[in-house]
Design an enzyme around this catalytic site. Structure first.
Site, PDB file in Angstrom:
ATOM      1  N   ASP A 306       0.853  -1.185   0.000  1.00  0.00           N
ATOM      2  CA  ASP A 306       0.000   0.000   0.000  1.00  0.00           C
ATOM      3  C   ASP A 306       0.884   1.227   0.000  1.00  0.00           C
ATOM      4  O   ASP A 306       1.877   1.269   0.712  1.00  0.00           O
ATOM      5  CB  ASP A 306      -0.884  -0.005   1.243  1.00  0.00           C
ATOM      6  CG  ASP A 306      -2.110  -0.865   1.031  1.00  0.00           C
ATOM      7  OD1 ASP A 306      -2.600  -0.898  -0.111  1.00  0.00           O
ATOM      8  OD2 ASP A 306      -2.552  -1.505   1.995  1.00  0.00           O
ATOM      9  N   ASP A 343      -6.210  25.443  10.690  1.00  0.00           N
ATOM     10  CA  ASP A 343      -6.472  24.176   9.968  1.00  0.00           C
ATOM     11  C   ASP A 343      -5.723  23.050  10.684  1.00  0.00           C
ATOM     12  O   ASP A 343      -4.490  22.999  10.672  1.00  0.00           O
ATOM     13  CB  ASP A 343      -5.993  24.338   8.526  1.00  0.00           C
ATOM     14  CG  ASP A 343      -6.286  23.106   7.696  1.00  0.00           C
ATOM     15  OD1 ASP A 343      -6.744  22.101   8.271  1.00  0.00           O
ATOM     16  OD2 ASP A 343      -6.043  23.158   6.472  1.00  0.00           O
ATOM     17  N   PHE A 376     -13.209  23.729   6.029  1.00  0.00           N
ATOM     18  CA  PHE A 376     -13.374  23.023   4.750  1.00  0.00           C
ATOM     19  C   PHE A 376     -14.751  22.390   4.703  1.00  0.00           C
ATOM     20  O   PHE A 376     -15.215  21.803   5.667  1.00  0.00           O
ATOM     21  CB  PHE A 376     -12.300  21.939   4.666  1.00  0.00           C
ATOM     22  CG  PHE A 376     -12.360  21.102   3.421  1.00  0.00           C
ATOM     23  CD1 PHE A 376     -11.654  21.485   2.278  1.00  0.00           C
ATOM     24  CD2 PHE A 376     -13.119  19.934   3.381  1.00  0.00           C
ATOM     25  CE1 PHE A 376     -11.700  20.710   1.139  1.00  0.00           C
ATOM     26  CE2 PHE A 376     -13.173  19.163   2.236  1.00  0.00           C
ATOM     27  CZ  PHE A 376     -12.452  19.552   1.113  1.00  0.00           C
ATOM     28  N   GLN A 379     -18.790  21.105  -0.112  1.00  0.00           N
ATOM     29  CA  GLN A 379     -19.319  21.947  -1.189  1.00  0.00           C
ATOM     30  C   GLN A 379     -18.268  22.946  -1.671  1.00  0.00           C
ATOM     31  O   GLN A 379     -17.989  23.053  -2.862  1.00  0.00           O
ATOM     32  CB  GLN A 379     -20.571  22.710  -0.723  1.00  0.00           C
ATOM     33  CG  GLN A 379     -21.818  21.864  -0.678  1.00  0.00           C
ATOM     34  CD  GLN A 379     -21.854  21.010   0.586  1.00  0.00           C
ATOM     35  OE1 GLN A 379     -21.425  21.446   1.637  1.00  0.00           O
ATOM     36  NE2 GLN A 379     -22.342  19.793   0.456  1.00  0.00           N
ATOM     37  N   ARG A 381     -15.029  23.070  -0.977  1.00  0.00           N
ATOM     38  CA  ARG A 381     -13.735  22.430  -1.185  1.00  0.00           C
ATOM     39  C   ARG A 381     -12.597  23.436  -0.930  1.00  0.00           C
ATOM     40  O   ARG A 381     -11.571  23.414  -1.608  1.00  0.00           O
ATOM     41  CB  ARG A 381     -13.647  21.829  -2.587  1.00  0.00           C
ATOM     42  CG  ARG A 381     -14.577  20.624  -2.745  1.00  0.00           C
ATOM     43  CD  ARG A 381     -14.283  19.827  -3.977  1.00  0.00           C
ATOM     44  NE  ARG A 381     -14.652  20.591  -5.156  1.00  0.00           N
ATOM     45  CZ  ARG A 381     -13.985  20.541  -6.307  1.00  0.00           C
ATOM     46  NH1 ARG A 381     -12.934  19.776  -6.426  1.00  0.00           N
ATOM     47  NH2 ARG A 381     -14.378  21.251  -7.324  1.00  0.00           N
ATOM     48  N   MET A 382     -12.814  24.287   0.011  1.00  0.00           N
ATOM     49  CA  MET A 382     -11.801  25.280   0.385  1.00  0.00           C
ATOM     50  C   MET A 382     -11.860  25.486   1.887  1.00  0.00           C
ATOM     51  O   MET A 382     -12.850  25.168   2.547  1.00  0.00           O
ATOM     52  CB  MET A 382     -12.111  26.623  -0.273  1.00  0.00           C
ATOM     53  CG  MET A 382     -11.915  26.664  -1.772  1.00  0.00           C
ATOM     54  SD  MET A 382     -12.168  28.327  -2.397  1.00  0.00           S
ATOM     55  CE  MET A 382     -13.811  28.688  -1.826  1.00  0.00           C
ATOM     56  N   LYS A 394      -7.811  28.813   0.570  1.00  0.00           N
ATOM     57  CA  LYS A 394      -6.940  27.859  -0.122  1.00  0.00           C
ATOM     58  C   LYS A 394      -7.765  26.609  -0.388  1.00  0.00           C
ATOM     59  O   LYS A 394      -8.670  26.278   0.384  1.00  0.00           O
ATOM     60  CB  LYS A 394      -5.696  27.527   0.716  1.00  0.00           C
ATOM     61  CG  LYS A 394      -5.962  26.713   1.981  1.00  0.00           C
ATOM     62  CD  LYS A 394      -4.665  26.327   2.643  1.00  0.00           C
ATOM     63  CE  LYS A 394      -4.778  25.114   3.540  1.00  0.00           C
ATOM     64  NZ  LYS A 394      -5.604  25.249   4.723  1.00  0.00           N
ATOM     65  N   ASP A 533      -5.879  -4.532   5.940  1.00  0.00           N
ATOM     66  CA  ASP A 533      -6.554  -4.521   7.226  1.00  0.00           C
ATOM     67  C   ASP A 533      -8.069  -4.468   7.120  1.00  0.00           C
ATOM     68  O   ASP A 533      -8.759  -4.920   7.987  1.00  0.00           O
ATOM     69  CB  ASP A 533      -6.041  -3.371   8.104  1.00  0.00           C
ATOM     70  CG  ASP A 533      -6.079  -2.040   7.365  1.00  0.00           C
ATOM     71  OD1 ASP A 533      -6.601  -2.015   6.233  1.00  0.00           O
ATOM     72  OD2 ASP A 533      -5.581  -1.059   7.928  1.00  0.00           O
TER      73      ASP A 533
END
Lengths: 697, 567
Positions: A306, A343, A376, A379, A381-382, A394, A533
């Site tokens: 992975d 963030d 965030f 909808q 996406r910022m 951003k 897993d």
């Protein structure tokens, strides 16, 4: 069961019980599992009976016969001892596991009501029962969490004291009997009846009680039995050759020749090697459900790994700020840092760290700035902040572009709409060029905008683990192909694959195409190893030749795999392959050594055996052994002692080096093949000198 | 040892090496069913034969069917040959008026020719009619050789094919081998031998009057044709009792060279067929190299032993090598070389008396046979024999690269090991087992000509030669007794079929397996390292078993002669 607790090779707590074990294993029922040693035991018993008869009738050279017989029995005992030592190391671990399997009381629930339970003994639970486990309770048996979330101490099985989270649904729903809930509560559906829990199976495995011969071991036993038969013919025909020549050879001498010629060294150590191989995995906190799996690990041709967590660190990190024309790096970094202060995602934190490390921008306090964090959402996406009427965002490039467009339309700048639009069009091209560049390189571009003005791009990158490239190069030298499995798009996947140095990749992986990939590889005759897993990994784990399930994984995954990694560390797959190879190599090295030994033994015994009627054969006594008796005795003593001398090697294993099969074979053939020819010449001569100086022969 | 001698040996080796590739390429085409320059002639014949036999070249057989067909064919050959001998007195082509062959001799001889051994407890010119020689022996010389080659091809297919069920069609392999390979080469060879002075006639024996006026009957017959296949098919059964030492069966150095080359030709080329069929000629060359190392080692010891000569003769003031039992037209070099070739290759033809070799050089033919005739070996038998050793070598040492053993991508597992060990086990069982009984049986010991270790070697040699399907005789042993006829017959039978059946079982097991692709972790089987390993395993697993027997036979004799003692 952590590495530090691993038993050392010379541990008196293991060696002393092993001596007793060696005698216990004289039981014919346990001996018969090992054809070579069984034959040695039979001929030892036979010569003992003949010896007793000789005592009664007053035979000759009784002292000599007595010594031979003693060493014949020692040969058997040493073999048993080797096996007992190997098993002893597992037993120590089994004992510590047993402590975890103490009798518990379980809170059996009858309905949905959490308070309505009755106390029952843990052993009485059946599969499908629902129990409640509160903080401080021991989980009574293996099960699956159906409700709740709790921290669980699993140190009883993993040796790791940090608690782990177990929750219903998802890939962390399996709980193991014998582990303890530290906080909160769980409703657990029992999936294993008493006696067949994970810990029970672990105990059985480490004790070797369930040990079955692996396919290669069976084949090797056939070879050894065949060689034993060949040497039966070689020795059983000697009496008539001797009688033709007008002589006779005592049975005890024939038996000595026979026992030294048959492959007793490997015969004695074979099961110890197998047990030690499983044990090495356990020391490594990996539990192989069968010896077959360990053997298959050595044979693996293709390794499915992975990406996340194995090849790259789990999260993407900011590595660069790339401003559009007319914007300074510092300005972009400043805006990016402000937008990320609140963030808490790893990506966001990495932006703050980068801004500080590269541009010296210190962390600022949101409150003193009067900033509001805009989190965030799926909808927008910022994410970003609003400070003093200024807004910084951003996010994904297309989302940010749409947002910038909207803002600049709503509030046209001072320079007039036309100019602003033109500038934006140029900036957009610039921004998109940077973004494309990053995407091609396998990174994730994050656009930054302040008040409708596009500032530039944050370069988020999958960070490939240090040294992993070298690991893959090593695997390539071992002849193993690595395939990276990732959910990323093919472009990103290709870039990371190239950076990490894997041979191939599977992008946008789903459980189905993972399974298809394994089947494809297998149809080409390859053996495939993978780890997983989740429940959706179960089919692939079951299909793979070596399927390593993470201990944190689901019950389904653990059932499907043939190994369980108690540390849940997917990089271990590489070491597991090494351990498998080590096991096979040790077996091969000692077999070769054992067979190569025969040359010297012939040269010791044949001249001694025929000396009475063919004195000319004394010329074959190239070792210059003192007397016929000392020659025969030295050979049989060497044959017994070499078993003891090789016990450490058989437990430790022959070290695997990734130097290519040709170089490896040359090296091992030199050490164990040529060494196997030479060592007994030296050893027998040395023993001869000792026993003649002691006056034993 | 002389420079001239070494040059002759190297010329021989050079010719063989040059033959390997072209002949191997041709044989590969034949067994793959590809077109060859002989196809226009033989394809119609082939088709016709298949139609009669009720088979087809497209029909493939499972290993059990293949084995059953082979065993049935051999049994039928045995029955025919037995009764041909028993009834030769009333059958045609019997100008010398030979009577029926004794039952136990007929048994021994029939087994002998069906198993490609050609052990001869009879004198050809004084026992067998032309019909038996031609319709019996020569036919078996062809088909027993073709059978051996077919088995080798079937085993090669086991390695070369992946995930298959069938290993070829025995009838097709047998037919193609005979028609395209054995027959054309033999026709050419027969003509050449006739040119060199070997008789080829169905006429009666010639009566001659010697210079002293004595009457002498000179045996002649269809010698050249039998000679050709006797060598090419590594059969070795001579037309005459003294085999290729007879001037009519081996007139000069040229015929001797042709005979030596034809003994090795097919066996050596089969290593190349193997390499081509598994897709890597280097694999074939590695096996050829292992054979070559063992062969050269034998030649060096044997030539040295004979060239050094007998110290007891030297003590009498006669220098030089050992010429006892040798033809002067061949001398020491060619006699020693011939002896090594004929025993390395399971041929058994002789051009000198091995009994008269020095003990140490006489031991080389013995060892060659004890190793199972894998040094080039009998046609086909040599290749499948050495592949059994390869399986053991790969199994023992293959683990040392950290993978379960595999050869040419095929995993070597319990079944292969079991079968290979069974095949390896049968040789010491027959060779040492029968020798052990014979050496304590007074009636059997009475057959030997010499006492002590040399007499022991005579018995050991006989059973070794029989079980290895070689057929050469040490001489000195009067083998035409009921005991030897029957036990040697059983020995030949064991040494042939208890190796063939396991070899075909392995082919059947391998053909069903997948081929693991080669990687950097794969055990390399085409280099010098592997050659060394294979030689080591052949000597240790195959050879050490016989060390006690050799010690009380040739080794003690050799050591004794150094001390001035003979037997």
């Amino acid at each position: 069961m952590s590495q530090s607790k691993s038993a050392s090779l010379i541990d008196s707590s293991i060696l002393i019980p092993a001596i007793g074990g060696a005698f216990k294993k004289l039981n014919p029922r346990s001996l018969i599992r090992n054809p070579v040693m069984f034959v040695v035991a039979v001929v030892s018993a036979l010569t003992t009976v003949l010896f007793l008869k000789d005592i009664a009738t007053g035979g000759q050279s009784l002292g000599f016969s007595f010594q031979i017989i003693i060493w014949l029995w020692f040969t058997v005992l040493f073999a048993n001892f080797a096996e007992a030592v190997a098993e002893g190391r597992g037993k120590a671990q089994a004992d510590s596991l047993r402590k975890a399997r103490t009798e518990t009381q379980a809170k059996l629930l009858s309905g949905d009501d959490r308070t309505n339970f009755k106390m029952v003994p843990g052993a009485s639970l059946k599969v499908g029962d629902i129990v409640l486990v509160d903080a401080g309770d021991i989980i009574p048996s293996d099960g699956e969490v159906v409700e709740g979330i709790a921290s669980v101490n699993e140190s009883a099985i993993t040796g790791e004291s940090a608690p782990v989270i177990r929750e219903s649904g998802g890939d962390r729903s399996a709980v193991t009997g014998g582990t303890q809930v530290l906080s909160d509560w769980l409703r657990v559906r029992i999936t294993a009846a008493a006696g067949s829990t994970f810990i029970d199976r672990m105990i059985a495995l480490v004790e070797g009680a369930e040990r079955q011969k692996t396919p290669n071991e069976i084949a090797l036993n056939i070879l050894l039995a065949g060689m034993t038969l060949i040497f039966v013919l070689a020795t059983a025909t000697i009496p008539s050759f001797a009688s033709y020549a007008g002589g006779a050879i005592p049975v005890v001498v024939l038996v000595a020749l026979f026992v030294t010629l048959i492959p007793t060294t490997i015969g004695a150590l074979l099961s110890a090697i197998g047990i030690a191989g499983m044990d090495r995995l356990i020391q490594f906190n990996v539990l192989a459900m069968s010896g077959r799996a360990v053997e298959a690990a050595g044979d693996v041709d293709t390794l499915l790994l992975d990406k996340t967590g194995t090849i790259t660190f789990g999260n993407r990190q900011a590595t660069e700020f790339l401003p559009v024309k007319g914007v300074s790096e510092q300005e972009l970094a400043d805006a990016a840092q402000l937008a990320s202060l609140a963030d808490e995602t790893p990506e966001g934190r990495s932006i703050v760290v980068l801004a500080k490390e590269k541009y010296g921008i210190r962390a600022r306090d949101m409150q003193t700035l009067h900033a509001t964090f805009v989190p965030f959402t799926a909808q927008s996406r910022m994410s970003g902040v609003d400070i003093d009427g200024s807004s910084i965002r951003k996010g994904a490039v297309d989302a940010v572009l749409a947002y910038a467009n909207q803002v600049s339309l709503a509030a046209p700048g001072a320079g007039g709409t036309a100019v602003a639009t033109r500038a934006t069009a140029e900036t957009i091209r610039d921004l998109q060029a940077i973004a494309d560049q990053i995407a091609k390189g396998g990174g994730t571009p994050l656009a930054v905008v302040r008040d409708g003005k596009l500032l530039g791009i944050i370069y988020l990158k999958d960070i490939v683990k240090g040294g992993i490239r070298e690991r893959f190069a090593e695997l390539r030298r071992m002849g193993i192909r690595t395939v990276m499995i990732t959910g990323d798009n093919p472009l990103t996947a290709a870039a990371i694959a190239a950076e990490a140095g894997v041979d191939d990749f599977l992008a946008q992986a789903t459980p189905e195409n993972k399974l298809t990939l394994i089947r494809e590889e297998q149809s080409k005759g390859k053996l495939v190893a993978m780890c997983g897993d989740g429940t959706n990994d179960a089919p692939a784990l079951a299909q793979a030749d070596v399927g390593v399930a993470m201990n944190t994984g689901t019950v389904a995954a653990r059932e499907a795999g043939n190994m369980v990694d108690l540390d849940s560390d997917p990089t271990k797959l590489i070491e597991i392959v090494g351990i498998g190879k080590q096991l096979l190599m040790t077996r091969g090295a000692l077999t070769t050594f054992s067979i190569a030994n025969d040359i010297a033994k012939y040269f010791a015994i044949i001249p001694a055996m025929f000396l009475a009627f063919y004195p000319q054969l004394g010329a074959l006594n190239i070792m210059g052994l003192q007397t016929p008796q000392s020659a025969i005795l030295s050979a049989i003593i060497f044959n017994a002692l070499i078993i003891v001398a090789l016990i450490p090697l058989s437990l430790k294993g022959v070290k695997y080096r990734a130097i290519g099969a040709g170089a490896l074979l040359r090296r091992n053939l030199l050490i164990y093949g040529l060494g196997g020819v030479i060592v007994p010449f030296v050893g027998i001569k040395a023993i001869d000198v000792v026993i003649t100086s002691l006056g034993l022969a | 040892m002389t420079l001239n001698g070494w040059i002759q040996i190297l010329v021989f080796c050079g010719i063989i090496i040059l033959l390997v590739k072209p002949l191997g390429g041709y044989m590969t085409r034949v067994f793959n069913g590809d077109r060859t320059f002989l196809s226009p002639i033989f394809v119609p014949v082939e088709r016709g034969l298949y139609r009669i036999a009720g088979t087809s070249e497209r029909e493939e057989q499972h290993w059990t069917t293949y084995t059953a067909a082979l065993l049935f064919f051999s049994l039928a050959g045995f029955v025919v040959l037995y009764f041909l001998q028993r009834f030769q007195g009333v059958l045609p082509y019997n100008p010398a008026g030979m009577g029926a062959t004794e039952p136990n001799l007929a048994f021994n001889t029939a087994v002998s020719f069906v198993t490609n051994t050609n052990w001869q407890n009879y004198g050809g010119e004084s026992t067998m009619s032309y019909l038996v020689q031609m319709a019996g022996f020569t036919v078996q010389n062809f088909v027993s050789a073709a059978t051996g080659i077919a088995i080798a091809i079937a085993l090669i297919r086991g390695f070369a094919r992946a995930s298959g069920k069938s290993i070829g069609n025995f009838w097709v392999d047998l037919t193609r081998c005979t028609l395209y390979i054995l027959l054309p080469i033999c026709i050419v060879l027969t003509v050449v031998y006739v040119y060199l002075g070997v008789p080829q006639t169905l006429g009666t024996y010639v009566d001659a009057t010697t210079l002293e006026g004595a009457k002498q009957t000179i045996a002649v017959g269809p010698v050249a044709s039998q000679l050709a296949i006797k060598m090419l098919g590594t059969n070795g059964g001579g037309f005459f009792n003294v085999n290729s030492a007879h001037p009519f069966e081996n007139p000069d150095a040229i015929s001797n060279l042709i005979q030596m080359v034809t003994i090795f030709a097919i066996g050596a080329a089969l290593t190349n067929v193997f390499g081509r069929m598994v897709g890597n000629q280097r694999q074939g060359w590695a096996i050829f190299a292992a054979m070559g190392v063992l062969f050269l080692a034998g030649v060096i010891v044997c030539y040295w032993g004979e060239a050094a000569g007998n110290p007891l003769v030297h003590a009498l003031g006669l220098d030089g090598g050992n010429m006892e039992g040798k033809e002067t037209r061949f001398g020491i070099t060619l006699s020693a070389l011939f002896a090594v070739i004929t025993t390395a290759a399971s041929c058994g033809a002789v051009n000198a008396m091995h009994d008269s070799f020095m003990a140490i050089s006489g031991m080389i033919p013995l060892i060659n046979m004890m190793l199972g005739e894998v040094i080039i070996g009998g046609v086909g038998a040599g290749l499948y024999g050495i592949l059994l050793y390869v399986i053991i070598a790969v199994f023992v040492a293959g683990l040392m690269v950290g993978r379960t053993p595999e050869y040419l991508g095929k995993k070597i597992e319990a079944k292969e090991v079991k079968m290979a060990m069974l095949a390896v086990l049968v040789l010491p069982l027959a060779m040492l087992g029968f020798t052990a009984i014979a050496t304590v049986l007074p009636s059997a010991v009475a057959s030997i000509a010499n006492a002590g270790p040399h007499g022991f070697s005579e018995i050991l040699y006989a059973y070794t030669s029989a079980a290895a399907n070689n057929g050469s005789a040490f001489g000195g042993l009067s083998g035409n007794t009921a005991w030897y006829n029957i036990t040697l017959g059983i020995g030949m039978w064991m040494g042939r079929f208890f190796v063939i059946i396991p070899a075909l079982a392995i082919a059947g097991s391998l053909v069903a397996k997948k081929t693991v692709p080669e990687s950097a972790g794969t055990f390399p089987t085409h280099g010098g390292l592997f050659v060394g390993l294979l030689v080591g395993v052949i000597l240790i697993v195959g050879g050490l078993t016989f060390f006690p027997a050799l010690a009380v036979g040739p080794i003690v004799e050799h050591l004794a002669i150094g001390l001035g003692q003979t037997f």
